[in-house]
Design a protein around this motif. Structure first.
Motif, PDB file in Angstrom:
ATOM      1  N   ASP A  11      40.394  33.297  -6.196  1.00  0.00           N
ATOM      2  CA  ASP A  11      39.656  32.051  -5.966  1.00  0.00           C
ATOM      3  C   ASP A  11      38.300  32.320  -5.333  1.00  0.00           C
ATOM      4  O   ASP A  11      37.289  31.757  -5.746  1.00  0.00           O
ATOM      5  CB  ASP A  11      40.454  31.127  -5.045  1.00  0.00           C
ATOM      6  N   PHE A  14      36.019  34.017  -7.874  1.00  0.00           N
ATOM      7  CA  PHE A  14      35.591  33.062  -8.891  1.00  0.00           C
ATOM      8  C   PHE A  14      34.503  32.138  -8.335  1.00  0.00           C
ATOM      9  O   PHE A  14      33.508  31.862  -9.003  1.00  0.00           O
ATOM     10  CB  PHE A  14      36.788  32.257  -9.411  1.00  0.00           C
ATOM     11  N   SER A  15      34.699  31.663  -7.105  1.00  0.00           N
ATOM     12  CA  SER A  15      33.688  30.805  -6.480  1.00  0.00           C
ATOM     13  C   SER A  15      32.378  31.557  -6.277  1.00  0.00           C
ATOM     14  O   SER A  15      31.296  31.007  -6.509  1.00  0.00           O
ATOM     15  CB  SER A  15      34.196  30.262  -5.143  1.00  0.00           C
ATOM     16  N   CYS A  18      30.691  31.682  -9.602  1.00  0.00           N
ATOM     17  CA  CYS A  18      30.147  30.381 -10.015  1.00  0.00           C
ATOM     18  C   CYS A  18      28.937  29.955  -9.199  1.00  0.00           C
ATOM     19  O   CYS A  18      28.061  29.251  -9.704  1.00  0.00           O
ATOM     20  CB  CYS A  18      31.223  29.298  -9.892  1.00  0.00           C
ATOM     21  N   THR A 138      37.764  17.260 -17.029  1.00  0.00           N
ATOM     22  CA  THR A 138      37.565  18.695 -16.813  1.00  0.00           C
ATOM     23  C   THR A 138      36.189  18.969 -16.212  1.00  0.00           C
ATOM     24  O   THR A 138      36.045  19.817 -15.323  1.00  0.00           O
ATOM     25  CB  THR A 138      37.751  19.462 -18.134  1.00  0.00           C
ATOM     26  N   ALA A 142      35.219  20.911 -12.784  1.00  0.00           N
ATOM     27  CA  ALA A 142      34.250  22.009 -12.769  1.00  0.00           C
ATOM     28  C   ALA A 142      33.100  21.707 -11.812  1.00  0.00           C
ATOM     29  O   ALA A 142      32.634  22.595 -11.081  1.00  0.00           O
ATOM     30  CB  ALA A 142      33.716  22.261 -14.180  1.00  0.00           C
ATOM     31  N   ILE A 145      33.886  22.579  -8.260  1.00  0.00           N
ATOM     32  CA  ILE A 145      33.765  24.018  -7.997  1.00  0.00           C
ATOM     33  C   ILE A 145      32.291  24.394  -7.860  1.00  0.00           C
ATOM     34  O   ILE A 145      31.900  25.092  -6.925  1.00  0.00           O
ATOM     35  CB  ILE A 145      34.425  24.842  -9.122  1.00  0.00           C
ATOM     36  N   LEU A 152      39.026  27.128  -7.708  1.00  0.00           N
ATOM     37  CA  LEU A 152      39.611  26.888  -9.025  1.00  0.00           C
ATOM     38  C   LEU A 152      41.054  26.386  -8.910  1.00  0.00           C
ATOM     39  O   LEU A 152      41.438  25.440  -9.595  1.00  0.00           O
ATOM     40  CB  LEU A 152      39.553  28.162  -9.877  1.00  0.00           C
ATOM     41  N   THR A 153      41.858  26.994  -8.048  1.00  0.00           N
ATOM     42  CA  THR A 153      43.256  26.552  -7.945  1.00  0.00           C
ATOM     43  C   THR A 153      43.355  25.139  -7.376  1.00  0.00           C
ATOM     44  O   THR A 153      44.277  24.403  -7.742  1.00  0.00           O
ATOM     45  CB  THR A 153      44.113  27.522  -7.099  1.00  0.00           C
TER      46      THR A 153
END
Length: 177
Positions: A11, A14-15, A18, A138, A142, A145, A152-153
């Motif tokens: 997580d 991923f953050s 992003c 969705t 997104a 985030i 993400l989770t």
């Protein structure tokens, strides 16, 4: 805690992926607009318009929506206050939040849960709008985030919560008819 450590690392990575690019400000402007469509006001407008203008499904859509949110909101509140997961910017100095969240904890994403409640109901009652509704939901997830307020989770669990609450409410449709 040790068993979820790889998920927490994913997580965070991923953050960072992003949010760690040079287009942050531009992406945040678009994400803020998308996220605002999930603040709740639009859901009320949609429900009231459907109720007023669709004599076939309007009242049923409204009743099912109220039931779905009556299921989703307490679960969301209990989960958020039980897990007490800190938001991304609290876990890394490298992450910036582009908005101030309305509450302290991140898991699950309430915006995403609510968006998936609406998308599921829209998809059930108005199948022609199914794809549009789920893309919109969705994008809200997104955006949360990309605004740096959810992992993400958080968003995935919010989507599952919203979808499940709507499906449970829809399972009561025969008794509402």
């Amino acid at each position: 805690m040790r068993t979820i450590a790889p998920l927490v690392r994913f997580d965070l990575a991923f953050s960072l992926f992003c949010l760690g690019h040079r287009f942050n400000a531009e992406v945040a402007r678009i994400s803020r607009w998308i996220s605002k469509t999930g603040d709740g006001h639009l859901y009320v407008v949609i429900a009231l318009l459907v109720w007023m203008f669709d004599s076939t499904f309007g009242a049923l859509f409204l009743a099912t929506g109220l039931m779905a949110f009556a299921i989703e909101l307490p679960i969301y509140w209990i989960a958020k206050n039980s897990f007490k997961r800190r938001r991304p910017q609290e876990l890394s100095d490298l992450l910036q939040a582009y908005i101030t969240p309305s509450d302290r904890y991140s898991l699950p994403s309430g915006h995403t849960a609510a968006a998936f409640v609406m998308a599921t109901l829209i998809g059930h009652f108005y199948p022609d709008f199914y794809l549009f509704a789920y893309i919109w939901a969705t994008l809200i997830g997104a955006a949360r985030i990309l605004l740096g307020v959810h992992f993400l989770t958080d968003v995935v669990i919010g989507a599952v919560l919203g979808f499940s609450a709507a499906q449970l409410a829809l399972s009561y449709l025969p008794s509402l008819m």
